[in-house]
Design a protein around this motif. Structure first.
Motif, PDB file in Angstrom:
ATOM      1  N   ILE A  50      35.789  -3.607  27.773  1.00  0.00           N
ATOM      2  CA  ILE A  50      36.435  -2.913  26.656  1.00  0.00           C
ATOM      3  C   ILE A  50      37.533  -3.801  26.067  1.00  0.00           C
ATOM      4  O   ILE A  50      37.627  -3.968  24.850  1.00  0.00           O
ATOM      5  CB  ILE A  50      37.045  -1.570  27.120  1.00  0.00           C
ATOM      6  CG1 ILE A  50      35.979  -0.638  27.661  1.00  0.00           C
ATOM      7  CG2 ILE A  50      37.872  -0.927  26.009  1.00  0.00           C
ATOM      8  CD1 ILE A  50      35.230   0.163  26.656  1.00  0.00           C
ATOM      9  N   VAL A  51      38.344  -4.394  26.945  1.00  0.00           N
ATOM     10  CA  VAL A  51      39.440  -5.263  26.498  1.00  0.00           C
ATOM     11  C   VAL A  51      38.877  -6.461  25.728  1.00  0.00           C
ATOM     12  O   VAL A  51      39.365  -6.807  24.644  1.00  0.00           O
ATOM     13  CB  VAL A  51      40.295  -5.726  27.698  1.00  0.00           C
ATOM     14  CG1 VAL A  51      41.306  -6.779  27.282  1.00  0.00           C
ATOM     15  CG2 VAL A  51      40.987  -4.531  28.341  1.00  0.00           C
ATOM     16  N   GLU A  52      37.832  -7.093  26.259  1.00  0.00           N
ATOM     17  CA  GLU A  52      37.229  -8.255  25.591  1.00  0.00           C
ATOM     18  C   GLU A  52      36.627  -7.865  24.246  1.00  0.00           C
ATOM     19  O   GLU A  52      36.750  -8.613  23.269  1.00  0.00           O
ATOM     20  CB  GLU A  52      36.163  -8.879  26.489  1.00  0.00           C
ATOM     21  CG  GLU A  52      36.737  -9.567  27.700  1.00  0.00           C
ATOM     22  CD  GLU A  52      35.668 -10.064  28.660  1.00  0.00           C
ATOM     23  OE1 GLU A  52      34.478 -10.106  28.264  1.00  0.00           O
ATOM     24  OE2 GLU A  52      36.013 -10.387  29.798  1.00  0.00           O
ATOM     25  N   TYR A  53      35.988  -6.706  24.186  1.00  0.00           N
ATOM     26  CA  TYR A  53      35.401  -6.241  22.926  1.00  0.00           C
ATOM     27  C   TYR A  53      36.486  -6.045  21.870  1.00  0.00           C
ATOM     28  O   TYR A  53      36.330  -6.471  20.725  1.00  0.00           O
ATOM     29  CB  TYR A  53      34.626  -4.940  23.150  1.00  0.00           C
ATOM     30  CG  TYR A  53      34.131  -4.317  21.879  1.00  0.00           C
ATOM     31  CD1 TYR A  53      33.035  -4.839  21.211  1.00  0.00           C
ATOM     32  CD2 TYR A  53      34.769  -3.207  21.324  1.00  0.00           C
ATOM     33  CE1 TYR A  53      32.585  -4.281  20.015  1.00  0.00           C
ATOM     34  CE2 TYR A  53      34.332  -2.642  20.155  1.00  0.00           C
ATOM     35  CZ  TYR A  53      33.240  -3.184  19.501  1.00  0.00           C
ATOM     36  OH  TYR A  53      32.788  -2.624  18.321  1.00  0.00           O
ATOM     37  N   ILE A  54      37.582  -5.421  22.248  1.00  0.00           N
ATOM     38  CA  ILE A  54      38.674  -5.193  21.299  1.00  0.00           C
ATOM     39  C   ILE A  54      39.259  -6.515  20.825  1.00  0.00           C
ATOM     40  O   ILE A  54      39.493  -6.711  19.624  1.00  0.00           O
ATOM     41  CB  ILE A  54      39.773  -4.301  21.928  1.00  0.00           C
ATOM     42  CG1 ILE A  54      39.230  -2.887  22.147  1.00  0.00           C
ATOM     43  CG2 ILE A  54      41.028  -4.276  21.056  1.00  0.00           C
ATOM     44  CD1 ILE A  54      40.130  -1.989  22.970  1.00  0.00           C
ATOM     45  N   LYS A  55      39.466  -7.456  21.727  1.00  0.00           N
ATOM     46  CA  LYS A  55      39.995  -8.763  21.351  1.00  0.00           C
ATOM     47  C   LYS A  55      39.055  -9.493  20.403  1.00  0.00           C
ATOM     48  O   LYS A  55      39.500 -10.109  19.430  1.00  0.00           O
ATOM     49  CB  LYS A  55      40.246  -9.615  22.602  1.00  0.00           C
ATOM     50  CG  LYS A  55      41.460  -9.216  23.377  1.00  0.00           C
ATOM     51  CD  LYS A  55      41.657 -10.142  24.556  1.00  0.00           C
ATOM     52  CE  LYS A  55      42.877  -9.769  25.366  1.00  0.00           C
ATOM     53  NZ  LYS A  55      43.043 -10.674  26.519  1.00  0.00           N
ATOM     54  N   THR A  56      37.760  -9.415  20.671  1.00  0.00           N
ATOM     55  CA  THR A  56      36.774 -10.075  19.817  1.00  0.00           C
ATOM     56  C   THR A  56      36.749  -9.447  18.430  1.00  0.00           C
ATOM     57  O   THR A  56      36.749 -10.143  17.417  1.00  0.00           O
ATOM     58  CB  THR A  56      35.373  -9.997  20.454  1.00  0.00           C
ATOM     59  OG1 THR A  56      35.418 -10.621  21.732  1.00  0.00           O
ATOM     60  CG2 THR A  56      34.338 -10.687  19.599  1.00  0.00           C
ATOM     61  N   GLN A  57      36.732  -8.126  18.378  1.00  0.00           N
ATOM     62  CA  GLN A  57      36.666  -7.438  17.090  1.00  0.00           C
ATOM     63  C   GLN A  57      37.934  -7.643  16.266  1.00  0.00           C
ATOM     64  O   GLN A  57      37.869  -7.725  15.046  1.00  0.00           O
ATOM     65  CB  GLN A  57      36.417  -5.938  17.302  1.00  0.00           C
ATOM     66  CG  GLN A  57      35.054  -5.638  17.873  1.00  0.00           C
ATOM     67  CD  GLN A  57      33.930  -6.178  17.010  1.00  0.00           C
ATOM     68  OE1 GLN A  57      33.858  -5.895  15.833  1.00  0.00           O
ATOM     69  NE2 GLN A  57      33.057  -6.958  17.610  1.00  0.00           N
TER      70      GLN A  57
END
Length: 61
Positions: A50-57
């Motif tokens: 979830i954290v990686e997805y938010i950072k990527t987006q």
């Protein structure tokens, strides 16, 4: 934000954190945009995914 959740989130918890609907969540998981795995018929999403997805987006990487 994620302190109240376990290391593995259910689909419902992931939807709550990301503020998206279940159909959108399943699309992200199916496309591999959001990392997760199925345990039988139940999806589990690691908190770190979830954290990686938010950072990527948000283009924070």
């Amino acid at each position: 934000m994620l302190e109240n959740f376990d290391d593995l989130l259910t689909a419902e918890e992931a939807c709550e954190v990301l503020k998206i609907g279940k159909n959108t969540l399943y699309e992200l998981l199916g496309a591999g945009t959001l990392k997760g795995y199925r345990n039988g018929r139940v999806w589990r999403v690691p908190k770190q995914a979830i954290v990686e997805y938010i950072k990527t987006q948000a283009k924070l990487n």
